[in-house]
Design a protein around this motif. Structure first.
Motif, PDB file in Angstrom:
ATOM      1  N   LEU A   7      -5.869   5.014  -6.593  1.00 55.02           N
ATOM      2  CA  LEU A   7      -6.833   4.283  -5.775  1.00 55.02           C
ATOM      3  C   LEU A   7      -6.940   4.881  -4.370  1.00 55.02           C
ATOM      4  N   LYS A   8      -5.813   5.299  -3.800  1.00 57.50           N
ATOM      5  CA  LYS A   8      -5.848   5.911  -2.469  1.00 57.50           C
ATOM      6  C   LYS A   8      -6.634   7.210  -2.490  1.00 57.50           C
ATOM      7  N   LEU A  39      -8.243   2.074   3.145  1.00 57.13           N
ATOM      8  CA  LEU A  39      -7.517   0.967   2.538  1.00 57.13           C
ATOM      9  C   LEU A  39      -6.365   0.572   3.447  1.00 57.13           C
ATOM     10  N   THR A  91      -1.701   2.845  -7.445  1.00 54.92           N
ATOM     11  CA  THR A  91      -1.907   2.847  -5.993  1.00 54.92           C
ATOM     12  C   THR A  91      -2.296   4.229  -5.509  1.00 54.92           C
ATOM     13  N   CYS A 144      -8.097  -3.679  -2.641  1.00 59.08           N
ATOM     14  CA  CYS A 144      -8.644  -2.452  -3.245  1.00 59.08           C
ATOM     15  C   CYS A 144      -9.959  -2.728  -3.954  1.00 59.08           C
ATOM     16  N   VAL A 188     -12.773   1.143  -9.341  1.00 52.96           N
ATOM     17  CA  VAL A 188     -11.612   0.471  -9.933  1.00 52.96           C
ATOM     18  C   VAL A 188     -11.570   0.722 -11.440  1.00 52.96           C
ATOM     19  N   TRP A 192      -2.704  -6.804  -2.460  1.00 56.77           N
ATOM     20  CA  TRP A 192      -3.086  -5.397  -2.330  1.00 56.77           C
ATOM     21  C   TRP A 192      -4.196  -5.036  -3.313  1.00 56.77           C
ATOM     22  N   TRP A 193      -4.070  -5.488  -4.557  1.00 50.84           N
ATOM     23  CA  TRP A 193      -5.084  -5.159  -5.561  1.00 50.84           C
ATOM     24  C   TRP A 193      -6.426  -5.804  -5.202  1.00 50.84           C
ATOM     25  N   LYS A 198       0.812  -1.215   0.000  1.00 50.41           N
ATOM     26  CA  LYS A 198       0.000   0.000   0.000  1.00 50.41           C
ATOM     27  C   LYS A 198       0.841   1.258   0.000  1.00 50.41           C
ATOM     28  N   ALA A 209     -10.238   6.450  -2.689  1.00 51.92           N
ATOM     29  CA  ALA A 209     -10.698   5.963  -1.391  1.00 51.92           C
ATOM     30  C   ALA A 209     -10.960   7.119  -0.436  1.00 51.92           C
TER      31      ALA A 209
END
Length: 418
Positions: A405-406, A416, A402, A369, A378, A365-366, A3, A409
């Protein structure tokens, strides 16, 4: 990968800033953008289907009815008219639970009944549908080459490409007519149905010529009736993997799928050889030849280590009738449609990410997510990554994804953590 991955270019960048930077490149003409889609194109956005070796090792699935209904011809030189319909009769529970005969007829289209390669194509399309969540109105197959790669065929010829396009046309051409398809308890009536499996198929290419390169957006539409049936009952697990299916000869493939259905509710499956030969079908000149052909197919299943089959024998009854008797190996339970969709969609999205970042190391990790954020976010993140890659070189695509995605989120208020 974990992450704390980051892009080698610098610190975290909000999703809004990423979009703004990409749009600036569009305005400057440095980012290639396609034209708007015309109204006649599908309403759902095509997605890229990565060709992954894991396609071979995931549990295979199939439609419960099509696992038994005859659809294809596996004889190298079939004696039957290839445009003649295929028929099948079984029973349903009718009014007050009484058994009622159901008759199912498959009328082939202009190209006639499909063969072994059409059967393999239908198998692969159903695997893709499950992997993509089992909800969309179309199955995204990407490129024809990606379909060959799923089967382990890395060097298909022009003849192979022509054949698979023909197989798509064969599958689209089938017209089904079903007498006493089911009992409608709400309307208190038996239902006769005429329907098809698929609608339009779309192939995408880089230029207007026939030799232009494939673009990874190919798709085939499910008919509304077939989609509703799949959505209502889901696909059942066959109890073996796609890799094993593609290693088997054609008739053994068909027999494996048939037995998988029977073994969902039977420990021992017993059927007249003549009836089994008609269902698969086995097209021979005599019943004795049919027994030999079926025996060879079963031997191939046992040698291949088909986990759902423990043993087989042929029996002759007092009246001289030959019976085929199969004993189940590992039990295979049918999984609920909703559970299948959740499992398939998560796996499919993770595979898309793995293909986008070109690396396997961050699978845990994926997966987290995908499970925490869901499909829509996604999809958005992968789209932003691809836009960034078109705009310029991304040295660490996993790190950039990453960060995207963060940021998504944070916007969604989702935490996450590994």
């Amino acid at each position: 990968m974990n992450k704390d991955q980051c892009n080698k270019r610098g610190g975290a960048e909000p999703v809004g800033d990423v979009l703004a930077r990409l749009m600036a490149k569009v305005r400057k003409g440095t980012l290639e953008v396609g034209p708007e889609s015309p109204a006649t194109e599908p309403t759902t956005d095509p997605v890229v289907v990565p060709a992954s070796p894991l396609s071979h090792t995931r549990p295979a699935v199939y439609d419960f009815d099509l696992a038994e209904f005859p659809l294809f011809s596996f004889a190298k030189r079939p004696a039957r008219d290839r445009h003649a319909p295929l028929t099948h009769t079984d029973t349903i529970r009718g009014k007050d639970g009484r058994p009622v005969a159901r008759t199912w007829t498959a009328y082939p289209g202009r190209l006639g009944v499909g063969g072994a390669t059409a059967h393999a194509l239908l198998f692969d399309l159903l695997q893709l549908y499950a992997e993509q969540g089992g909800r969309a109105p179309a199955i995204q197959f990407g490129t024809l080459r990606s379909l060959f790669l799923r089967r382990g065929e890395r060097n298909p010829s022009k003849k192979d490409y022509d054949r698979i396009r023909r197989d798509f046309a064969v599958l689209r051409g089938y017209d089904f007519s079903c007498r006493n398809a089911y009992w409608d308890a709400h309307r208190r009536a038996y239902v006769d149905m005429d329907w098809r499996l698929f609608g339009a198929v779309r192939y995408f290419k880089a230029g207007p010529g026939d030799g232009a390169g494939e673009r990874p957006h190919g798709q085939i539409e499910l008919s509304p009736t077939f989609r509703a049936a799949l959505h209502a009952r889901g696909l059942f697990r066959l109890g073996f993997e796609g890799e094993l299916f593609h290693r088997l000869p054609p008739l053994a493939q068909r027999l494996a799928v048939y037995l998988a259905k029977m073994f969902t509710y039977q420990t021992v499956h017993r059927r007249r050889v003549a009836d089994l030969a008609r269902v698969l079908p086995v097209e021979t000149r005599s019943p004795a030849d049919a027994r030999k052909v079926l025996g060879r197919a079963v031997d191939r299943l046992l040698r291949a280590g088909l986990p759902i089959l423990a043993a087989h024998r042929a029996e002759r009854g007092p009246d001289g009738t030959w019976w085929a008797v199969f004993r189940r190996g590992e039990g295979t339970a049918r999984i609920p449609a909703a559970a299948a969709r959740r499992l398939g969609q998560t796996h499919y999205q993770v595979e898309r990410i793995i293909a986008a970042v070109d690396g396997e190391s961050g699978r845990r990790w994926w997966t987290l997510c995908v499970e925490r954020l869901g499909t829509g976010p996604v999809d958005r993140a992968i789209g932003l990554l691809k836009e960034a890659q078109r705009a310029g070189r991304v040295e660490n695509p996993g790190g950039l994804l990453t960060k995207i995605l963060k940021d998504i989120a944070v916007e969604a208020g989702v935490r996450l953590t590994v």
